[in-house]
Motif scaffolding. Sequence first.
Motif, PDB file in Angstrom:
ATOM      1  N   ARG A 220       0.850  -1.197   0.000  1.00 22.92           N
ATOM      2  CA  ARG A 220       0.000   0.000   0.000  1.00 22.92           C
ATOM      3  C   ARG A 220       0.885   1.248   0.000  1.00 22.92           C
ATOM      4  O   ARG A 220       1.876   1.314   0.714  1.00 22.92           O
ATOM      5  CB  ARG A 220      -0.937  -0.001   1.208  1.00 22.92           C
ATOM      6  CG  ARG A 220      -0.235  -0.114   2.543  1.00 22.92           C
ATOM      7  CD  ARG A 220      -1.250  -0.042   3.676  1.00 22.92           C
ATOM      8  NE  ARG A 220      -0.597  -0.157   4.969  1.00 22.92           N
ATOM      9  CZ  ARG A 220      -1.246  -0.066   6.122  1.00 22.92           C
ATOM     10  NH1 ARG A 220      -2.533   0.145   6.132  1.00 22.92           N
ATOM     11  NH2 ARG A 220      -0.593  -0.180   7.261  1.00 22.92           N
TER      12      ARG A 220
ATOM     13  N   LYS B 189       1.600  -4.593   3.805  1.00 21.91           N
ATOM     14  CA  LYS B 189       0.504  -4.847   4.731  1.00 21.91           C
ATOM     15  C   LYS B 189       0.317  -6.360   4.758  1.00 21.91           C
ATOM     16  O   LYS B 189      -0.123  -6.965   3.785  1.00 21.91           O
ATOM     17  CB  LYS B 189      -0.776  -4.153   4.280  1.00 21.91           C
ATOM     18  CG  LYS B 189      -1.948  -4.381   5.242  1.00 21.91           C
ATOM     19  CD  LYS B 189      -3.212  -3.730   4.721  1.00 21.91           C
ATOM     20  CE  LYS B 189      -4.383  -4.001   5.672  1.00 21.91           C
ATOM     21  NZ  LYS B 189      -5.646  -3.429   5.141  1.00 21.91           N
TER      22      LYS B 189
ATOM     23  N   LYS C  10      -1.197  -9.866   5.893  1.00 26.11           N
ATOM     24  CA  LYS C  10      -2.424 -10.481   6.391  1.00 26.11           C
ATOM     25  C   LYS C  10      -2.188 -11.977   6.541  1.00 26.11           C
ATOM     26  O   LYS C  10      -1.775 -12.652   5.593  1.00 26.11           O
ATOM     27  CB  LYS C  10      -3.583 -10.233   5.424  1.00 26.11           C
ATOM     28  CG  LYS C  10      -4.915 -10.792   5.911  1.00 26.11           C
ATOM     29  CD  LYS C  10      -6.022 -10.487   4.906  1.00 26.11           C
ATOM     30  CE  LYS C  10      -7.358 -11.042   5.401  1.00 26.11           C
ATOM     31  NZ  LYS C  10      -8.450 -10.777   4.411  1.00 26.11           N
TER      32      LYS C  10
END
Length: 662
Positions: A90, A102, A104
């Motif tokens: 991002r 980012k 996850k």
Amino acid sequence: MENELEIYTQLALGLGLESRRFNKLFKTLDGMGALEPVKDKYVLKKGFSIAVYEQRFKGVLRDLGSDECFKIQAKTLSSGDIVLIKNEKRAKKHTKNKAKSKIKILSVLKKSSLKLCYLEKFKGQIVGVLLETNKRIHLNIKQKSLAQLPRHCVIYVDVFKGEIKEILGVLEDESIDLPVFLLSKGVNEDFSTEAIEFAKSFGREVDSSLYPNRKNLCHLPFCTIDPIDAKDFDDAVYYDAKKRILYVAIADVSEYVSENSILDIEAKARGFSIYFPHKCIPMLPHNLSENLCSLRPGVERLAYVWEICFDSKYNIKQSYLFEGIINSHAALSYDVVDEFLRSKPGSTKKIPKELQASLKGLYKLAINVRTRRSNEALMLDVGDVSLELNEDTSIRAIKIKHQNEAQKLIEEAMLLANVQAAKMLDSEMGIYRVHANMDYLKKQQLFSNLGELGFEIKGRDDSQIIKHIQEEASRRGCLDEVNFMLVRAQSKAIYSANVDSHFGLSFKEYTHFTSPIRRYSDLFLHRLLKARARYKKHANYLANEANALCRYLNIQEKNISYLEMDFCDRKMARYASGCIGLEILAIVIDDASMIASACEKLVGARLFMRDMPEVRLLDRIYVRIVEVNILRSQIFAEFIGWEYPKATKAKSMSKTKKAKNV
């Protein structure tokens, strides 16, 4: 029986279409849309990664496919947990080109329910305190049962089933340190019954008549040179000074440890032998590591031998690698050979006569080779902190040991063999030991710090700059301290399937060939070189496995390095708990984090400073030991003054404070 970390590393790098051993994992990953076929493999789609969680420091996820690390706060993960992650880039605000990751977590692929904790009372209830994070957890075990155990009792517990698997003792007991650290890293000290029996099946002696195609070198006076307490002898040397031929004989472990055998599976899972101050946990069962593979004196042993021929100026003319049989004439210690090389009175009596000419000739060769190598390579002898332990594993003595002449002699012989082995790989895919130049930012910070200390930064390249700094440090009497700074600034040497240079040693190609008893990388290399000589097709198959193996071994090597270092830190902390109030001389090794290194009594121990005035790197100061946290292996000290004249050196004070144990 296969090692899970190795399997997941292979998955991260691509899964062969013909493989059947990954069926369950394949379905999991494919069901989440993480896989795609590319040529003859399934690979992870862009953005997906398999990573292992490392709790050390603040916690990171290490990508098994690229070795990239991501900082993450994961309360539910423990060291060693393996997860499938998605890396979404991002853009940062107000920045066009830069982006940050980012992360996850999509799925926990492997999680252990086994935890190490000690018992403590909290709000009237007995709870567990995780040794890894110091966090309290509820134990699904009856309070009445827990009450039978002593305070600070260390247990290995299955938190899902609520079962105590093992009771190790109380936290204050020094003798539990080793089993605690081994369990924390998932290291099993014992081999399986199958592996032990397989190792015994080879017998205890070598019958040379069974190996008619091997070159018999039993007539040559080989010898091993090792620490005085060594039990596994990987290498033996002989130098024919008249013909200028060096023989480096290495234990031929691959003759016994065949590919994918139970011995191979367990050796690969370990990756390396583990060395503690008082014992070794070998990579191979004892009948191999300390007997049949070990090049013990007076018995025939199988060896993989380099014959290296030199000209009159000690340049290598040619070299040959072959399978042989040797009979070592003596197992010598570094100290005995060092005394002989320095012509110490009476030293010749400790060396068999048939070995003396070989050792003198090899020493002359080593000096010439080392002098030439030192023109480009980094020579960073910072000294090793050596702990001598009592039976209960408490510290008896602490010493700093530097390389002696015998160690330098053996080092040069092993480097020669390793370089020849790397050249034999001929830049094809295999297993190399590579070392990158210093990271640019670390290098700039290092040179900036040294510049502030008055060192002149000059030279045509990094190696020459460092040599100039070392020369100046030697004149100032602070070479050890500057070498320590230089070592900290270096990149970590790693294993790679692709050829690259070794900056520290200044070699264009380098590998590990000389320690197959204690390093799986060397065993794999032996297997690969033999396959190249005999079965080219199988050699290609092995080479294709090298990429995943190298990444796996890099992780194992780092884990074992931390294990050995953390164990010594714990021993230092326990030792320091009896030194509260002691004043000692220390040297500042990190002015930003306020860390000093003890120069006496606790020599080599890291001291976390409190209320320290403005200091510079390498400042010598007097400090007082004020607190010890054994659980975190930390020693805290306070500044009491700058270095004084020798007449007023550090003194012991009354021990009015107690160590903080937990």
